[in-house]
Design an enzyme around this catalytic site. Structure first.
Site, PDB file in Angstrom:
ATOM      1  N   ASP A  66      17.891  30.113   2.441  1.00  0.00           N
ATOM      2  CA  ASP A  66      17.304  28.816   2.111  1.00  0.00           C
ATOM      3  C   ASP A  66      15.921  28.981   1.486  1.00  0.00           C
ATOM      4  OD1 ASP A  66      16.208  29.797   4.458  1.00  0.00           O
ATOM      5  OD2 ASP A  66      16.799  28.110   5.707  1.00  0.00           O
ATOM      6  N   ASP A 135      16.719  22.413  17.297  1.00  0.00           N
ATOM      7  CA  ASP A 135      17.659  21.281  17.207  1.00  0.00           C
ATOM      8  C   ASP A 135      19.060  21.734  16.776  1.00  0.00           C
ATOM      9  OD1 ASP A 135      17.238  21.941  14.554  1.00  0.00           O
ATOM     10  OD2 ASP A 135      16.493  19.967  13.936  1.00  0.00           O
ATOM     11  N   HIS A 137      19.818  23.689  14.170  1.00  0.00           N
ATOM     12  CA  HIS A 137      20.089  23.932  12.747  1.00  0.00           C
ATOM     13  C   HIS A 137      20.278  25.420  12.473  1.00  0.00           C
ATOM     14  CE1 HIS A 137      15.504  24.174  12.133  1.00  0.00           C
ATOM     15  NE2 HIS A 137      15.918  25.271  11.542  1.00  0.00           N
ATOM     16  N   GLU A 142      20.428  20.737   8.963  1.00  0.00           N
ATOM     17  CA  GLU A 142      19.934  19.946  10.087  1.00  0.00           C
ATOM     18  C   GLU A 142      21.079  19.180  10.748  1.00  0.00           C
ATOM     19  OE1 GLU A 142      17.119  20.445  11.181  1.00  0.00           O
ATOM     20  OE2 GLU A 142      15.472  20.267   9.763  1.00  0.00           O
TER      21      GLU A 142
END
Ligand code: GLP
Length: 260
Positions: A66, A135, A137, A142
């Protein structure tokens, strides 16, 4: 999915062993590199081995997961700069053979499609390193990300921007709001997925990823759909696993000749 509960340094050794074995049978293997603190133990160990002359990444190539949108490649927090610093500059991997999505491209949609094509043209990723966000991801997929997603533009959650503020002088507002990220569908096409997590803050994400139902609400749970996944967690990150004892017994009983 194999779950190994071990100290972080041990995880670094085990994953470096797996990469060394891969390069032994396929010197021009394609590695999938992750940024963040989790894979650093692996990069340190790879650097040790290359510097000691026992390993070479000369013929390998690599793809990043990414990149932030809007940060020029030479910005010190662009993932391109981070991976050069954390790994490439310390080993004999050719920087020209390390590709990442370009977050400054004028046509970001076209850039994502071209990135997918480049991964395909290279024959896919053989071994993909991964971390996990608090979280759940993976890369920058996400919660709510399609489990079939491909490389695309995503908006970071406030939680992720807060988590990553430490790299931007503690200022969450300085963390870009958008990114380009390989999709979950892209990541699931790699031959072997290796995820490393440490610390109590990751315990719930690890519990979901290993034992939770597969759900876009915890994107890392998509790894359960892949046939060859290794999850290396330290005791804190493993602290919420219901079947922790079983994973420990399984690993203890594993024959020495069987690698990751
Ligand atoms: C970032 C990256 C992910 C990484 C995650 C966890 O947002 N895009 O690829 O896995 O955060 O980072 P860390 O390993 O530093 O906890």
């Amino acid at each position: 999915m194999e779950v190994i509960v071990c100290r972080s340094v041990e995880a670094g050794d085990l994953v470096a062993d797996a990469i060394e074995r891969l390069l032994g049978r396929k010197p021009d293997a394609t590695l999938g590199l992750a940024t963040g603190s989790s894979p650093l133990v692996v990069y340190d160990e790879l650097a040790n081995r290359v510097q000691a002359g026992t390993l070479t990444l000369r013929s390998a190539r690599a793809f990043l997961l990414d990149e932030y949108v809007g940060l020029p490649a030479d910005h010190e927090q662009s993932y391109r700069s981070v991976i050069l610093r954390d790994l490439v500059d310390r080993v004999d991997l050719d920087p020209a053979r390390v590709l990442g999505p370009d977050g400054t491209a004028t046509d970001l949609v076209g850039e994502c499609a071209a990135y997918e094509d480049a991964i395909k043209a290279a024959g896919g990723v053989d071994l993909q390193l991964l971390g996990v966000g608090t979280d759940g991801h993976v890369a920058f997929n996400e919660p709510g990300s399609s489990l079939a997603s491909r490389t695309r533009i995503k908006t970071l959650t406030n939680q992720t921007r807060k988590d990553n503020a430490r790299f931007f002088g503690g200022d969450a507002e300085a963390v870009p709001r958008h990114c380009l990220t390989q999709g979950i569908g892209t990541i699931l096409e790699a031959g072997h997925l290796v995820l490393i997590a440490s610390g109590r803050a990751k315990a719930e994400a690890v519990r979901q990823l290993v034992e939770g139902p597969v759900s876009a609400s915890w994107p890392a749970t998509a790894l359960q759909l892949h046939p060859h996944v290794t999850v290396l967690v330290d005791p804190d990150a493993a602290s919420r696993l219901e079947r922790r004892d079983h994973y420990v017994e399984t690993y203890d009983a594993k024959p020495d000749w069987q690698g990751l």
